[in-house]
Write an enzyme that holds these catalytic residues in place. Structure first.
Site, PDB file in Angstrom:
ATOM      1  N   TRP A 180       0.079  -8.517   4.943  1.00  0.00           N
ATOM      2  CA  TRP A 180       1.032  -9.474   5.507  1.00  0.00           C
ATOM      3  C   TRP A 180       1.393  -9.137   6.955  1.00  0.00           C
ATOM      4  O   TRP A 180       2.368  -9.643   7.491  1.00  0.00           O
ATOM      5  CB  TRP A 180       2.277  -9.547   4.630  1.00  0.00           C
ATOM      6  CG  TRP A 180       2.034 -10.318   3.356  1.00  0.00           C
ATOM      7  CD1 TRP A 180       2.086 -11.669   3.191  1.00  0.00           C
ATOM      8  CD2 TRP A 180       1.687  -9.789   2.075  1.00  0.00           C
ATOM      9  NE1 TRP A 180       1.804 -12.007   1.889  1.00  0.00           N
ATOM     10  CE2 TRP A 180       1.543 -10.868   1.173  1.00  0.00           C
ATOM     11  CE3 TRP A 180       1.477  -8.490   1.585  1.00  0.00           C
ATOM     12  CZ2 TRP A 180       1.211 -10.712  -0.168  1.00  0.00           C
ATOM     13  CZ3 TRP A 180       1.132  -8.330   0.248  1.00  0.00           C
ATOM     14  CH2 TRP A 180       1.007  -9.425  -0.604  1.00  0.00           C
ATOM     15  N   GLY A 181       0.601  -8.264   7.592  1.00  0.00           N
ATOM     16  CA  GLY A 181       0.660  -8.141   9.045  1.00  0.00           C
ATOM     17  C   GLY A 181       1.554  -7.079   9.639  1.00  0.00           C
ATOM     18  O   GLY A 181       1.668  -6.988  10.854  1.00  0.00           O
TER      19      GLY A 181
ATOM     20  N   LEU B  76      -8.438  -3.489  15.510  1.00  0.00           N
ATOM     21  CA  LEU B  76      -8.779  -4.384  14.401  1.00  0.00           C
ATOM     22  C   LEU B  76      -8.244  -3.781  13.109  1.00  0.00           C
ATOM     23  O   LEU B  76      -8.470  -2.612  12.819  1.00  0.00           O
ATOM     24  CB  LEU B  76     -10.300  -4.553  14.293  1.00  0.00           C
ATOM     25  CG  LEU B  76     -10.796  -5.308  13.046  1.00  0.00           C
ATOM     26  CD1 LEU B  76     -10.359  -6.772  13.080  1.00  0.00           C
ATOM     27  CD2 LEU B  76     -12.317  -5.193  12.902  1.00  0.00           C
TER      28      LEU B  76
ATOM     29  N   SER C  80       0.870  -1.179   0.000  1.00  0.00           N
ATOM     30  CA  SER C  80       0.000   0.000   0.000  1.00  0.00           C
ATOM     31  C   SER C  80       0.904   1.226   0.000  1.00  0.00           C
ATOM     32  O   SER C  80       2.126   1.117   0.106  1.00  0.00           O
ATOM     33  CB  SER C  80      -0.932   0.008   1.225  1.00  0.00           C
ATOM     34  OG  SER C  80      -0.193  -0.065   2.427  1.00  0.00           O
TER      35      SER C  80
ATOM     36  N   THR D  18      -8.253 -11.070   6.897  1.00  0.00           N
ATOM     37  CA  THR D  18      -7.919 -11.058   5.470  1.00  0.00           C
ATOM     38  C   THR D  18      -8.747 -12.118   4.765  1.00  0.00           C
ATOM     39  O   THR D  18      -9.217 -13.077   5.401  1.00  0.00           O
ATOM     40  CB  THR D  18      -6.422 -11.311   5.242  1.00  0.00           C
ATOM     41  OG1 THR D  18      -6.148 -11.312   3.834  1.00  0.00           O
ATOM     42  CG2 THR D  18      -5.982 -12.650   5.823  1.00  0.00           C
TER      43      THR D  18
ATOM     44  N   GLN E  60      -1.798 -14.569   2.533  1.00  0.00           N
ATOM     45  CA  GLN E  60      -1.482 -13.591   3.571  1.00  0.00           C
ATOM     46  C   GLN E  60      -1.741 -14.176   4.953  1.00  0.00           C
ATOM     47  O   GLN E  60      -0.946 -13.962   5.878  1.00  0.00           O
ATOM     48  CB  GLN E  60      -2.313 -12.328   3.356  1.00  0.00           C
ATOM     49  CG  GLN E  60      -1.902 -11.537   2.126  1.00  0.00           C
ATOM     50  CD  GLN E  60      -2.743 -10.295   1.910  1.00  0.00           C
ATOM     51  OE1 GLN E  60      -3.835 -10.166   2.475  1.00  0.00           O
ATOM     52  NE2 GLN E  60      -2.267  -9.382   1.092  1.00  0.00           N
TER      53      GLN E  60
ATOM     54  N   CYS F 242      -0.346   3.245 -12.917  1.00  0.00           N
ATOM     55  CA  CYS F 242      -0.809   3.755 -11.622  1.00  0.00           C
ATOM     56  C   CYS F 242       0.106   4.862 -11.108  1.00  0.00           C
ATOM     57  O   CYS F 242      -0.369   5.860 -10.549  1.00  0.00           O
ATOM     58  CB  CYS F 242      -0.895   2.623 -10.609  1.00  0.00           C
ATOM     59  SG  CYS F 242      -2.307   1.522 -10.866  1.00  0.00           S
TER      60      CYS F 242
END
Length: 393
Positions: free
Chosen positions: A183-184, A177, A142, A202, A207, A364
């Site tokens: 991937w944490g 939450l 991200s 997820t 993941q 992008c």
């Protein structure tokens, strides 16, 4: 009509199409070797049509037609792919700037539990090994946060996580939450640095497996857990803080209101939530090539849609921040890393897949740098909370 005459008609069509399509001088080479220059200055990049693209497909959906043309090597680019797409975006007459010509698919796609899971798995379950090749060590997929242009990608991703956690004003012992936890990295950092009880969810089995490995490796089982579950399936649970990064783009236009309704139920009164997501200015605009090949079922919400849905469910908007330039730089890092990793990627992926992802990452980057799309962080509260810090700092 003779073959030669058909070819000449095709050339006339493409010459007319490309004449004013770019803000920079370009060179167009046809399948028979004929070359046409557009612009009076030095050519910045060259487009080669290896065979005629379907005129009907271009007129019906230019974004999809040219995207598939590049993927299948019917068209090649000599020069920077990002610069070429930026040059397209910088021209008002470009098909990329015509919302009437882009397919409006997002609002018609179903987002029930089954379809949502399939859409997410299509993109994220390509394999952890694939993403590991071009993401940074944190495996964060991200927008990063660059405190300085000299920051490495890994530094910027850690900056982003800290930027979010500080906005949430976490206190030890609180519950957090993360919806679409990737991937944490965020939940692990929150538990490690703020001593909160962090839960992640997820829909990606890849993941889910990796996050569990990381939890055990860091011995954080008492503070961190992850579930393979849809956010709408969380019942009878309340959290002090809820965060979602890059997930709401998957819920679809018709489910934005439902998302904020669920957030309201998950938060305690006075609870704080941060939504980090890609945004658009106009409602209903979805790029059909990306919808078909990259993010099936994806929809980029307009800022006003998010704020309206948020307010409709009794949430108090506290802070909105644009990270558009940060995402452009993030994608440029990913695109460079992707090219460096090609020797490994090509061992398991074919040329069409590689060209598809190259186009996705570069287009992008151009989109964010040109301002066609944005990314915002929305900080909101369920009700009113007068205990939060006075300033963003």
């Amino acid at each position: 009509m003779a073959v030669e005459q058909i070819a000449n008609v095709d050339k006339i069509f493409f010459k007319g199409l490309f004449k004013n399509l770019f803000s920079d001088p370009i060179q167009l080479e046809f399948w028979d070797g004929e070359v046409e220059d557009f612009g009076n200055d030095k050519v910045k990049f060259k487009i080669k049509l290896n065979e005629p693209l379907s005129k009907a497909d271009i007129l019906k959906d230019p974004s999809l037609a040219f995207g598939e043309g590049y993927m299948t090597k019917k068209m090649d680019i000599d020069g920077s792919l990002e610069d070429m797409i930026t040059s397209l975006y910088n021209t008002k007459e470009s098909f990329l700037n015509s919302h009437d010509q882009l397919a409006k698919l997002g609002k018609f796609l179903s987002h029930n539990f089954k379809n949502s899971k399939e859409d997410v798995q299509y993109h994220y379950d390509i394999g952890n090994d694939f993403y590991r090749l071009w993401l940074d060590k944190t495996m964060t997929y991200s927008c990063a946060y660059f405190k300085s242009p000299e920051d490495t990608l890994e530094e910027a991703q850690k900056n982003k996580v800290e930027h979010i956690l500080k906005k949430l004003a976490l206190t030890g012992g609180e519950t957090l939450l993360d919806i679409g936890c990737g991937w944490g990295e965020l939940i692990l950092t929150a538990a490690r640095n703020y001593k909160v009880k962090a839960s992640g969810i997820t829909l990606s089995s890849e993941q889910f497996t990796k996050v569990n490995e990381r939890i055990k490796a860091e011995k954080l089982e008492d503070l961190v857990d992850v579930q393979l579950i849809d956010y709408r399936e969380l019942k009878d649970r309340k959290f002090d803080r809820v965060v979602s990064v890059g997930m709401v783009e998957h819920v679809g236009q018709d489910h934005l209101s439902e998302y904020f309704s669920v957030m309201n139920k998950l938060l305690i009164v006075g609870g704080v939530s941060l939504l980090h997501c890609i945004t658009s200015i106009e409602e209903g605009s979805t790029n059909s090539w990306i919808s078909k090949y990259i993010f099936p079922g994806g929809y980029i919400p307009a800022i006003k849609e998010i704020i309206t849905s948020m307010a409709d469910h009794g949430n108090y908007l506290l802070d909105v921040e644009s990270l558009r330039r940060h995402y452009g730089r993030t994608l440029e890092h990913w695109a460079r890393n992707f090219e460096k990793a090609l020797p490994e990627i090509s061992k398991t992926k074919d040329e069409t897949f590689i060209r598809m992802w190259r186009l996705y990452l570069n287009s992008c980057a151009a989109s964010f740098n040109c301002g066609n799309i944005d990314v915002h962080q929305f900080l909101f509260i369920k009700g009113v909370n007068n205990t939060l810090p006075w300033t963003r700092a």
